[in-house]
Design a protein around this motif. Structure first.
Motif, PDB file in Angstrom:
ATOM      1  N   LEU A  58     -34.173 -23.037  43.483  1.00 19.52           N
ATOM      2  CA  LEU A  58     -33.518 -24.110  43.692  1.00 19.52           C
ATOM      3  C   LEU A  58     -32.353 -24.121  42.788  1.00 19.52           C
ATOM      4  CD1 LEU A  58     -36.170 -26.936  44.410  1.00 19.52           C
ATOM      5  CD2 LEU A  58     -34.782 -25.915  46.229  1.00 19.52           C
ATOM      6  N   CYS A  59     -32.616 -23.898  41.502  1.00 17.94           N
ATOM      7  CA  CYS A  59     -31.529 -23.983  40.383  1.00 17.94           C
ATOM      8  C   CYS A  59     -30.373 -22.759  40.736  1.00 17.94           C
ATOM      9  CB  CYS A  59     -31.936 -23.467  39.167  1.00 17.94           C
ATOM     10  SG  CYS A  59     -33.177 -24.839  38.366  1.00 17.94           S
ATOM     11  N   ALA A  60     -30.777 -21.647  41.376  1.00 15.21           N
ATOM     12  CA  ALA A  60     -29.802 -20.758  41.770  1.00 15.21           C
ATOM     13  C   ALA A  60     -29.080 -21.097  43.071  1.00 15.21           C
ATOM     14  CB  ALA A  60     -30.672 -19.430  42.287  1.00 15.21           C
ATOM     15  N   ILE A  61     -29.590 -22.040  44.026  1.00 17.35           N
ATOM     16  CA  ILE A  61     -28.811 -22.445  45.046  1.00 17.35           C
ATOM     17  C   ILE A  61     -27.845 -23.589  44.408  1.00 17.35           C
ATOM     18  CG2 ILE A  61     -29.019 -24.049  47.127  1.00 17.35           C
ATOM     19  CD1 ILE A  61     -31.763 -22.717  47.604  1.00 17.35           C
ATOM     20  N   GLU A  62     -28.188 -24.510  43.629  1.00 20.21           N
ATOM     21  CA  GLU A  62     -27.478 -25.365  42.977  1.00 20.21           C
ATOM     22  C   GLU A  62     -26.509 -24.863  42.278  1.00 20.21           C
ATOM     23  OE1 GLU A  62     -27.248 -28.809  43.578  1.00 20.21           O
ATOM     24  OE2 GLU A  62     -29.030 -28.451  45.260  1.00 20.21           O
ATOM     25  N   GLU A  63     -26.385 -23.873  41.644  1.00 22.64           N
ATOM     26  CA  GLU A  63     -25.516 -23.086  40.863  1.00 22.64           C
ATOM     27  C   GLU A  63     -24.568 -22.516  41.809  1.00 22.64           C
ATOM     28  OE1 GLU A  63     -23.222 -21.855  37.564  1.00 22.64           O
ATOM     29  OE2 GLU A  63     -25.220 -23.071  37.473  1.00 22.64           O
ATOM     30  N   ALA A  64     -25.037 -22.010  42.700  1.00 22.01           N
ATOM     31  CA  ALA A  64     -24.122 -21.431  43.697  1.00 22.01           C
ATOM     32  C   ALA A  64     -23.291 -22.329  44.393  1.00 22.01           C
ATOM     33  CB  ALA A  64     -24.869 -20.466  44.833  1.00 22.01           C
ATOM     34  N   LYS A  65     -23.917 -23.635  44.768  1.00 22.63           N
ATOM     35  CA  LYS A  65     -23.210 -24.641  45.296  1.00 22.63           C
ATOM     36  C   LYS A  65     -21.998 -25.184  44.284  1.00 22.63           C
ATOM     37  CE  LYS A  65     -26.571 -26.246  48.438  1.00 22.63           C
ATOM     38  NZ  LYS A  65     -27.496 -27.437  48.942  1.00 22.63           N
ATOM     39  N   SER A  66     -22.490 -25.267  43.131  1.00 25.22           N
ATOM     40  CA  SER A  66     -21.518 -25.693  42.188  1.00 25.22           C
ATOM     41  C   SER A  66     -20.239 -24.828  42.028  1.00 25.22           C
ATOM     42  CB  SER A  66     -22.152 -26.011  40.933  1.00 25.22           C
ATOM     43  OG  SER A  66     -21.234 -26.299  39.530  1.00 25.22           O
ATOM     44  N   VAL A  67     -20.508 -23.606  41.856  1.00 23.74           N
ATOM     45  CA  VAL A  67     -19.502 -22.585  41.848  1.00 23.74           C
ATOM     46  C   VAL A  67     -18.521 -22.777  43.032  1.00 23.74           C
ATOM     47  CG1 VAL A  67     -18.938 -20.066  41.794  1.00 23.74           C
ATOM     48  CG2 VAL A  67     -20.648 -21.101  39.986  1.00 23.74           C
ATOM     49  N   ALA A  68     -19.079 -22.712  44.145  1.00 22.19           N
ATOM     50  CA  ALA A  68     -18.381 -22.755  45.280  1.00 22.19           C
ATOM     51  C   ALA A  68     -17.419 -24.061  45.178  1.00 22.19           C
ATOM     52  CB  ALA A  68     -19.196 -22.650  46.454  1.00 22.19           C
ATOM     53  N   ASP A  69     -17.935 -25.133  44.934  1.00 23.40           N
ATOM     54  CA  ASP A  69     -17.244 -26.429  44.835  1.00 23.40           C
ATOM     55  C   ASP A  69     -16.081 -26.369  43.875  1.00 23.40           C
ATOM     56  OD1 ASP A  69     -18.810 -27.625  46.659  1.00 23.40           O
ATOM     57  OD2 ASP A  69     -19.946 -28.586  45.428  1.00 23.40           O
ATOM     58  N   SER A  70     -16.359 -25.784  42.596  1.00 21.66           N
ATOM     59  CA  SER A  70     -15.314 -25.735  41.740  1.00 21.66           C
ATOM     60  C   SER A  70     -14.194 -24.644  42.200  1.00 21.66           C
ATOM     61  CB  SER A  70     -15.902 -24.964  40.467  1.00 21.66           C
ATOM     62  OG  SER A  70     -16.792 -25.739  39.741  1.00 21.66           O
ATOM     63  N   ALA A  71     -14.728 -23.830  42.863  1.00 23.96           N
ATOM     64  CA  ALA A  71     -13.457 -22.640  43.507  1.00 23.96           C
ATOM     65  C   ALA A  71     -12.738 -23.412  44.331  1.00 23.96           C
ATOM     66  CB  ALA A  71     -13.991 -21.501  43.790  1.00 23.96           C
ATOM     67  N   ASP A  72     -13.262 -24.234  45.232  1.00 24.56           N
ATOM     68  CA  ASP A  72     -12.566 -25.119  46.502  1.00 24.56           C
ATOM     69  C   ASP A  72     -11.806 -26.123  45.527  1.00 24.56           C
ATOM     70  OD1 ASP A  72     -12.317 -25.786  49.195  1.00 24.56           O
ATOM     71  OD2 ASP A  72     -13.466 -27.666  48.444  1.00 24.56           O
ATOM     72  N   ARG A  76      -7.665 -26.060  46.074  1.00 26.16           N
ATOM     73  CA  ARG A  76      -7.094 -27.530  46.475  1.00 26.16           C
ATOM     74  C   ARG A  76      -6.081 -27.858  45.648  1.00 26.16           C
ATOM     75  NH1 ARG A  76      -9.454 -29.309  51.097  1.00 26.16           N
ATOM     76  NH2 ARG A  76     -11.518 -28.548  51.747  1.00 26.16           N
ATOM     77  N   GLU A  77      -6.185 -27.896  44.422  1.00 24.88           N
ATOM     78  CA  GLU A  77      -5.503 -28.634  43.421  1.00 24.88           C
ATOM     79  C   GLU A  77      -4.200 -27.573  42.950  1.00 24.88           C
ATOM     80  OE1 GLU A  77      -7.666 -29.300  39.632  1.00 24.88           O
ATOM     81  OE2 GLU A  77      -8.999 -30.725  40.929  1.00 24.88           O
ATOM     82  N   ASN A  78      -4.542 -26.132  43.229  1.00 21.29           N
ATOM     83  CA  ASN A  78      -3.383 -25.098  42.754  1.00 21.29           C
ATOM     84  C   ASN A  78      -2.767 -24.683  44.204  1.00 21.29           C
ATOM     85  OD1 ASN A  78      -3.222 -25.567  40.008  1.00 21.29           O
ATOM     86  ND2 ASN A  78      -5.427 -25.302  40.107  1.00 21.29           N
TER      87      ASN A  78
END
Length: 107
Positions: A58-72, A76-78
């Motif tokens: 579950l931690c690995a899934i959450e980390e992957a989601k967080s990284v994807a959200d940060s990249a997105d 979007r900002e740049n």
């Protein structure tokens, strides 16, 4: 490379947990006191290991989601910076391919 090793570790630990679980079930009919005590300790360790594996997953899934959200969010900002970088990489790649293709032919 680290991600692959982490996935492999999770698979290997899952296989060990499954094997130990099968071993505990296979010895359930044995009434020997030492085996019964060992089986109980193993069952407790097995429950803990299963819980830890699930938490790690579950931690690995959450980390992957967080990284994807940060990249997105960054893209979007740049968006213009990303387009310039992508265009520059495409232009550079095209120039290299063009030079490579024309390198053997002289006109």
């Amino acid at each position: 490379m680290q991600r692959v090793n982490g996935d492999r570790l999770m698979r290997d630990l899952g296989a060990v947990v499954a094997d130990v679980d099968e071993l505990v079930k296979a010895t359930a009919g044995n009434a020997n006191e030492a085996i019964t005590e060992a089986r109980e300790r193993i069952e407790n360790s097995l429950r803990t290991a299963k819980h830890s594996l699930e938490n790690a997953r579950l931690c690995a899934i959450e980390e992957a989601k967080s990284v994807a959200d940060s990249a997105d969010a960054y893209l979007r900002e740049n968006v213009w910076k990303a387009m310039v970088v992508a265009g520059g990489v495409g232009l550079l790649f095209g120039a290299i391919v063009g030079l490579k293709n024309s390198g053997g032919r002289r006109t």
